[in-house]
Write a protein that holds these residues in place. Structure first.
Motif, PDB file in Angstrom:
ATOM      1  N   ASN A   4       0.811  -1.216   0.000  1.00 51.23           N
ATOM      2  CA  ASN A   4       0.000   0.000   0.000  1.00 51.23           C
ATOM      3  C   ASN A   4       0.842   1.263   0.000  1.00 51.23           C
ATOM      4  O   ASN A   4       0.380   2.308   0.403  1.00 51.23           O
ATOM      5  CB  ASN A   4      -0.937  -0.012   1.206  1.00 51.23           C
ATOM      6  CG  ASN A   4      -1.994  -1.077   1.080  1.00 51.23           C
ATOM      7  OD1 ASN A   4      -2.614  -1.209   0.031  1.00 51.23           O
ATOM      8  ND2 ASN A   4      -2.194  -1.847   2.117  1.00 51.23           N
ATOM      9  N   ASP A   5       2.079   1.173  -0.437  1.00 49.13           N
ATOM     10  CA  ASP A   5       2.959   2.336  -0.415  1.00 49.13           C
ATOM     11  C   ASP A   5       2.941   3.050  -1.765  1.00 49.13           C
ATOM     12  O   ASP A   5       3.622   2.644  -2.700  1.00 49.13           O
ATOM     13  CB  ASP A   5       4.387   1.917  -0.051  1.00 49.13           C
ATOM     14  CG  ASP A   5       5.309   3.116   0.145  1.00 49.13           C
ATOM     15  OD1 ASP A   5       4.916   4.245  -0.217  1.00 49.13           O
ATOM     16  OD2 ASP A   5       6.411   2.908   0.649  1.00 49.13           O
ATOM     17  N   PRO A   6       2.139   4.135  -1.878  1.00 45.08           N
ATOM     18  CA  PRO A   6       2.044   4.821  -3.162  1.00 45.08           C
ATOM     19  C   PRO A   6       3.363   5.456  -3.598  1.00 45.08           C
ATOM     20  O   PRO A   6       3.639   5.556  -4.789  1.00 45.08           O
ATOM     21  CB  PRO A   6       0.967   5.875  -2.946  1.00 45.08           C
ATOM     22  CG  PRO A   6       0.812   6.012  -1.478  1.00 45.08           C
ATOM     23  CD  PRO A   6       1.268   4.720  -0.861  1.00 45.08           C
ATOM     24  N   LEU A   7       4.196   5.870  -2.639  1.00 53.37           N
ATOM     25  CA  LEU A   7       5.455   6.517  -3.021  1.00 53.37           C
ATOM     26  C   LEU A   7       6.440   5.501  -3.604  1.00 53.37           C
ATOM     27  O   LEU A   7       7.185   5.807  -4.536  1.00 53.37           O
ATOM     28  CB  LEU A   7       6.046   7.258  -1.830  1.00 53.37           C
ATOM     29  CG  LEU A   7       5.154   8.394  -1.302  1.00 53.37           C
ATOM     30  CD1 LEU A   7       5.782   9.060  -0.095  1.00 53.37           C
ATOM     31  CD2 LEU A   7       4.849   9.399  -2.392  1.00 53.37           C
ATOM     32  N   LEU A   8       6.415   4.261  -3.086  1.00 49.13           N
ATOM     33  CA  LEU A   8       7.246   3.203  -3.656  1.00 49.13           C
ATOM     34  C   LEU A   8       6.790   2.902  -5.084  1.00 49.13           C
ATOM     35  O   LEU A   8       7.597   2.740  -5.991  1.00 49.13           O
ATOM     36  CB  LEU A   8       7.152   1.947  -2.780  1.00 49.13           C
ATOM     37  CG  LEU A   8       8.156   0.843  -3.056  1.00 49.13           C
ATOM     38  CD1 LEU A   8       9.578   1.323  -2.828  1.00 49.13           C
ATOM     39  CD2 LEU A   8       7.859  -0.350  -2.154  1.00 49.13           C
ATOM     40  N   LEU A   9       5.486   2.852  -5.281  1.00 48.49           N
ATOM     41  CA  LEU A   9       4.947   2.619  -6.622  1.00 48.49           C
ATOM     42  C   LEU A   9       5.300   3.783  -7.549  1.00 48.49           C
ATOM     43  O   LEU A   9       5.665   3.564  -8.708  1.00 48.49           O
ATOM     44  CB  LEU A   9       3.430   2.431  -6.555  1.00 48.49           C
ATOM     45  CG  LEU A   9       2.737   2.135  -7.875  1.00 48.49           C
ATOM     46  CD1 LEU A   9       3.346   0.914  -8.570  1.00 48.49           C
ATOM     47  CD2 LEU A   9       1.249   1.944  -7.665  1.00 48.49           C
ATOM     48  N   ALA A  10       5.231   5.011  -7.049  1.00 55.29           N
ATOM     49  CA  ALA A  10       5.589   6.181  -7.868  1.00 55.29           C
ATOM     50  C   ALA A  10       7.031   6.085  -8.345  1.00 55.29           C
ATOM     51  O   ALA A  10       7.339   6.415  -9.494  1.00 55.29           O
ATOM     52  CB  ALA A  10       5.371   7.469  -7.079  1.00 55.29           C
ATOM     53  N   THR A  11       7.919   5.592  -7.481  1.00 45.93           N
ATOM     54  CA  THR A  11       9.323   5.409  -7.859  1.00 45.93           C
ATOM     55  C   THR A  11       9.441   4.430  -9.019  1.00 45.93           C
ATOM     56  O   THR A  11      10.177   4.657  -9.977  1.00 45.93           O
ATOM     57  CB  THR A  11      10.141   4.907  -6.651  1.00 45.93           C
ATOM     58  OG1 THR A  11      10.002   5.854  -5.599  1.00 45.93           O
ATOM     59  CG2 THR A  11      11.612   4.762  -6.998  1.00 45.93           C
ATOM     60  N   LEU A  12       8.681   3.340  -8.950  1.00 42.99           N
ATOM     61  CA  LEU A  12       8.676   2.343 -10.030  1.00 42.99           C
ATOM     62  C   LEU A  12       8.153   2.966 -11.330  1.00 42.99           C
ATOM     63  O   LEU A  12       8.726   2.778 -12.401  1.00 42.99           O
ATOM     64  CB  LEU A  12       7.810   1.149  -9.637  1.00 42.99           C
ATOM     65  CG  LEU A  12       7.603   0.102 -10.723  1.00 42.99           C
ATOM     66  CD1 LEU A  12       8.874  -0.717 -10.930  1.00 42.99           C
ATOM     67  CD2 LEU A  12       6.447  -0.809 -10.380  1.00 42.99           C
ATOM     68  N   ILE A  13       7.068   3.725 -11.226  1.00 43.97           N
ATOM     69  CA  ILE A  13       6.457   4.338 -12.404  1.00 43.97           C
ATOM     70  C   ILE A  13       7.395   5.374 -13.031  1.00 43.97           C
ATOM     71  O   ILE A  13       7.438   5.538 -14.243  1.00 43.97           O
ATOM     72  CB  ILE A  13       5.107   4.975 -12.025  1.00 43.97           C
ATOM     73  CG1 ILE A  13       4.113   3.887 -11.616  1.00 43.97           C
ATOM     74  CG2 ILE A  13       4.546   5.798 -13.184  1.00 43.97           C
ATOM     75  CD1 ILE A  13       2.872   4.418 -10.954  1.00 43.97           C
ATOM     76  N   ASN A  14       8.158   6.071 -12.202  1.00 42.11           N
ATOM     77  CA  ASN A  14       9.046   7.128 -12.693  1.00 42.11           C
ATOM     78  C   ASN A  14      10.182   6.607 -13.568  1.00 42.11           C
ATOM     79  O   ASN A  14      10.852   7.389 -14.227  1.00 42.11           O
ATOM     80  CB  ASN A  14       9.632   7.929 -11.525  1.00 42.11           C
ATOM     81  CG  ASN A  14       8.661   8.961 -11.003  1.00 42.11           C
ATOM     82  OD1 ASN A  14       7.786   9.418 -11.722  1.00 42.11           O
ATOM     83  ND2 ASN A  14       8.795   9.314  -9.745  1.00 42.11           N
ATOM     84  N   ARG A  15      10.409   5.304 -13.585  1.00 37.68           N
ATOM     85  CA  ARG A  15      11.434   4.750 -14.467  1.00 37.68           C
ATOM     86  C   ARG A  15      10.994   4.912 -15.921  1.00 37.68           C
ATOM     87  O   ARG A  15       9.829   5.154 -16.199  1.00 37.68           O
ATOM     88  CB  ARG A  15      11.637   3.258 -14.166  1.00 37.68           C
ATOM     89  CG  ARG A  15      12.219   3.038 -12.791  1.00 37.68           C
ATOM     90  CD  ARG A  15      12.463   1.563 -12.561  1.00 37.68           C
ATOM     91  NE  ARG A  15      12.821   1.366 -11.166  1.00 37.68           N
ATOM     92  CZ  ARG A  15      12.599   0.272 -10.482  1.00 37.68           C
ATOM     93  NH1 ARG A  15      12.010  -0.754 -11.046  1.00 37.68           N
ATOM     94  NH2 ARG A  15      12.964   0.181  -9.226  1.00 37.68           N
ATOM     95  N   ASP A  16      11.895   4.735 -16.819  1.00 33.79           N
ATOM     96  CA  ASP A  16      11.581   4.780 -18.263  1.00 33.79           C
ATOM     97  C   ASP A  16      11.009   6.120 -18.705  1.00 33.79           C
ATOM     98  O   ASP A  16      10.208   6.172 -19.629  1.00 33.79           O
ATOM     99  CB  ASP A  16      10.608   3.655 -18.656  1.00 33.79           C
ATOM    100  CG  ASP A  16      11.110   2.286 -18.246  1.00 33.79           C
ATOM    101  OD1 ASP A  16      12.325   2.032 -18.408  1.00 33.79           O
ATOM    102  OD2 ASP A  16      10.311   1.483 -17.769  1.00 33.79           O
ATOM    103  N   GLY A  17      11.394   7.196 -18.026  1.00 37.06           N
ATOM    104  CA  GLY A  17      10.989   8.513 -18.490  1.00 37.06           C
ATOM    105  C   GLY A  17       9.580   8.936 -18.140  1.00 37.06           C
ATOM    106  O   GLY A  17       9.112   9.955 -18.619  1.00 37.06           O
TER     107      GLY A  17
END
Length: 127
Positions: A4-17
């Motif tokens: 349930n960690d949205p900031l961890l998920l945001a880090t994943l999403i931020n990859r690849d530009g």
């Protein structure tokens, strides 16, 4: 937990530009929004106060995966998961059947107990 960690998920999403912005989306009344062209996802700060930041971010991340699969165009991922019946009104409000398919997938994944693992896998597969 990481689930349930949205900031961890945001880090994943931020990859690849891609970029996740914690800011009001440019569309009035929206909790989250994806701009496929700029590869930007907005998550309204209010979602953190409401306790819905994780599902909103997962929802928009599904649209990001749909865009990756469609090489810039939103296309269905053709998942076999069954949506929760209570989520049906949320995607049925869209008049366009193509849009309903896209939203059904996003609402289906955001409501799964393992949504974090699902979206992580989808982003890795398609992006």
């Amino acid at each position: 937990s990481k689930t349930n960690d949205p900031l961890l998920l945001a880090t994943l999403i931020n990859r690849d530009g891609r970029m996740v912005l914690i800011a009001p989306p440019p569309r009035r009344g929206a909790y989250g929004l994806l701009n496929a062209t700029s590869r930007t996802i907005w998550i309204h700060p209010l979602t953190f106060e409401l306790g819905i930041a994780s599902p909103v971010l997962v929802h928009e991340a599904v649209h990001a995966a749909q865009t990756c699969k469609g090489e810039g165009q939103l296309v269905p991922l053709e998942l076999t998961l069954e949506p929760l019946i209570y989520a049906r009104p949320f995607w049925m409000r869209y008049g366009d059947i193509h849009r309903q398919d896209l939203e059904r997938e996003a609402f289906t994944i955001q409501t799964q107990p393992n949504r974090f693992d699902l979206i992580t896998s989808l982003l890795k597969s398609y992006c």
